[in-house]
Scaffold this active site. Structure first.
Site, short mmCIF file in Angstrom:
data_model
loop_
_atom_site.label_atom_id
_atom_site.label_comp_id
_atom_site.label_asym_id
_atom_site.label_seq_id
_atom_site.Cartn_x
_atom_site.Cartn_y
_atom_site.Cartn_z
N ARG A 1 0.85 -1.19 0.00
CA ARG A 1 0.00 0.00 0.00
C ARG A 1 0.89 1.24 0.00
O ARG A 1 1.35 1.68 1.04
CB ARG A 1 -0.93 0.00 1.21
CG ARG A 1 -1.93 1.17 1.22
CD ARG A 1 -2.80 1.12 2.47
NE ARG A 1 -3.83 2.14 2.44
CZ ARG A 1 -3.67 3.41 2.85
NH1 ARG A 1 -2.50 3.80 3.32
NH2 ARG A 1 -4.67 4.27 2.77
N SER B 1 -12.86 -3.39 0.97
CA SER B 1 -13.16 -2.76 2.26
C SER B 1 -14.66 -2.52 2.36
O SER B 1 -15.28 -2.04 1.41
CB SER B 1 -12.43 -1.42 2.39
OG SER B 1 -11.04 -1.60 2.39
N LYS C 1 -3.94 5.77 8.06
CA LYS C 1 -4.67 6.09 6.84
C LYS C 1 -5.31 7.47 6.97
O LYS C 1 -6.14 7.71 7.83
CB LYS C 1 -5.77 5.05 6.57
CG LYS C 1 -5.24 3.68 6.20
CD LYS C 1 -6.39 2.76 5.79
CE LYS C 1 -5.89 1.43 5.30
NZ LYS C 1 -6.99 0.57 4.82
#
Length: 228
Positions: free
Chosen positions: A46, A118, A147
């Site tokens: 990520r 998600s 995040k």
């Protein structure tokens, strides 16, 4: 590539490490290698945020990390970037609610790849399943600083709700999960836990992962004891 089904995918989700270069205090290659030595069961690349790599630098880092995963038989998942996932022939991709729908992702990468989505509500979970998701990332369970685009904190109640409605798809909890708060996520019905900073920023990465593995295994043993 390994053909994943719901059973072995559930096993792969037990200790799911997510990381990019901006999460690391030393080289991402070192961080991943130490995490694998500790026993992570899946890895997601990520690379997002103000200091994230782009272009060729991002691709080359992803390729190096993928090679480490392949040498150790750890599934390598790409976050969001379908082009990168296809270019690398990654084991799969994970997308959010604001990204390309799972149905479209599935059409592009085929049936043999892993698609994670998600989900923050029952409706989102049901739609993701209808679109062909293999597993769902549920959260954020706890407050997180990893995040910038994190949604509202859910707690474990959303996992309980999904299980109460009969959803059997593999679920992994994400968001602010640490060694001290991981067990309630599993007790609520998650198959595993996904972790960013608690592993990437640890002084002893391998030891921290081993501790997470012990927490998960302890929960599994307790479930077996209760069923006996």
């Amino acid at each position: 590539m390994t053909q994943y089904n719901s059973t072995n995918l559930s096993e792969s989700l037990k200790v799911y490490f997510i990381m990019g270069s901006m999460n690391c205090r030393k080289s991402p290659e070192e961080v991943l290698s130490e995490a694998i030595a500790g026993g992570i069961t899946m890895f997601q690349f990520r690379e997002k945020g103000p200091d994230a790599l782009t272009g060729d630098a991002q691709f080359e880092l992803a390729r190096r990390l993928q090679q480490i995963c392949r040498l150790n038989s750890v599934p390598f998942i790409v976050n969001d970037d379908i082009d990168l996932a296809i270019a690398l022939d990654a084991d799969g991709i994970h997308v959010g609610q604001d990204d390309e729908p799972a149905r479209s992702i599935r059409q592009q990468i085929g049936e043999k790849k892993i698609v994670g989505v998600s989900a923050h509500t029952l409706e989102e979970a049901q739609q993701a399943m209808a679109d062909g998701a293999d597993y769902l990332g549920i959260g954020p369970i706890y407050p997180t600083t990893s995040k910038d685009d994190a949604k509202e904190v859910q707690g474990t109640k959303i996992i309980e709700e999904l299980r109460d409605h009969g959803l059997t798809i593999p679920l992994v909890g994400i968001g602010g999960i640490t060694l001290t708060n991981a067990t309630p996520v599993l007790t609520a019905g998650a198959d595993g836990i996904s972790v960013i900073s608690a592993i990437a920023a640890a002084d002893d990465i391998s030891g921290t992962v081993k501790d997470f593995v012990r927490v998960v295994r302890g929960h599994i043993l307790e479930l077996r004891r209760l069923k006996a």
